[in-house]
Design a protein around this motif. Structure first.
Motif, PDB file in Angstrom:
ATOM      1  N   GLY A 221       0.808  -1.210   0.000  1.00 55.10           N
ATOM      2  CA  GLY A 221       0.000   0.000   0.000  1.00 55.10           C
ATOM      3  C   GLY A 221       0.843   1.263   0.000  1.00 55.10           C
TER       4      GLY A 221
ATOM      5  N   ARG B  65       3.882   1.487  -1.201  1.00 51.98           N
ATOM      6  CA  ARG B  65       4.665   1.565  -2.436  1.00 51.98           C
ATOM      7  C   ARG B  65       3.781   1.575  -3.670  1.00 51.98           C
ATOM      8  N   HIS B  66       2.510   1.300  -3.498  1.00 46.08           N
ATOM      9  CA  HIS B  66       1.581   1.167  -4.618  1.00 46.08           C
ATOM     10  C   HIS B  66       1.372   2.520  -5.280  1.00 46.08           C
TER      11      HIS B  66
ATOM     12  N   SER C 154      -7.580   2.477  -3.722  1.00 49.05           N
ATOM     13  CA  SER C 154      -7.045   1.119  -3.599  1.00 49.05           C
ATOM     14  C   SER C 154      -5.825   1.108  -2.685  1.00 49.05           C
ATOM     15  N   ARG C 155      -5.073   2.163  -2.716  1.00 45.30           N
ATOM     16  CA  ARG C 155      -3.903   2.283  -1.848  1.00 45.30           C
ATOM     17  C   ARG C 155      -4.346   2.355  -0.387  1.00 45.30           C
ATOM     18  N   THR C 156      -5.386   3.111  -0.123  1.00 50.13           N
ATOM     19  CA  THR C 156      -5.898   3.256   1.240  1.00 50.13           C
ATOM     20  C   THR C 156      -6.372   1.911   1.772  1.00 50.13           C
TER      21      THR C 156
END
Length: 182
Positions: free
Chosen positions: A55, A57-58, A64-66
């Motif tokens: 998350g 590094r995404h 979607s990261r959250t």
């Protein structure tokens, strides 16, 4: 199939390990439950850390990261809780199984009553639902016995699975590539 026949001994080892695990689970059910909870804690911790790193590094959208970061933090917290409080973790797992059984049983009873208009022998569905509800209630009423019985089921399953793997290993050991192929 030839590759499987050449590595038959791996299936034999796998089966023997399952039988040994099953016997140990039946002999030492409390220790088995503790080990399973510790393995779950370690898995949840590793899974949570990997999700958190992904998350952070995404490079995808913030939403979607959250979710990866939140899921990672929850996994880390669950892993830490399981390692610090293994008794509470095993009890929480038991209650999840109990409530799942109750809600599934109620749904099966309702479905069975509704199916009475469509099929014969719907009573089997209703009986299955009733048994599921009873199982869930018994787990809630006697959680200690419920945890012990889950470990026993795991032990019996491991023994039966091990026997099946050993039988398979002996069967594929005798396999000759090309035999039975016209």
């Amino acid at each position: 199939m030839g590759d499987l026949a050449r590595s038959w001994w791996l299936l034999l080892i796998r089966g023997a390990a399952a039988i040994i695990f099953g016997i140990l689970a039946l002999i030492w059910p409390r220790m088995t439950l503790l080990v399973l909870v510790i393995f779950f804690g370690a898995y949840a911790l590793v899974s949570g850390v990997s999700e958190l790193i992904a998350g952070l590094r995404h490079g995808a959208r913030a939403r979607s990261r959250t979710w990866l970061i939140v899921s990672g933090i929850i996994g880390i917290l669950a892993g830490i809780a399981a390692l610090i409080w293994p008794g509470i973790t095993s009890l929480a797992l038991l209650y999840v199984v109990a409530f799942w059984a109750i809600f599934t049983g109620i749904a099966e009873i309702v479905a069975g009553v509704q199916l009475r208009k469509v099929i014969d022998n719907e009573w089997m569905f209703i009986v299955g639902g009733i048994l599921s509800v009873i199982f869930g209630v018994l787990l809630i009423v006697w959680p200690g016995a419920g945890m012990l019985s889950l470990v026993w089921l795991i032990g019996v399953f491991a023994i039966l699975y091990g026997i099946a793997m050993i039988a398979l290993s002996l069967r594929v050991k005798n396999f000759t590539p090309g035999a039975g192929v016209p």
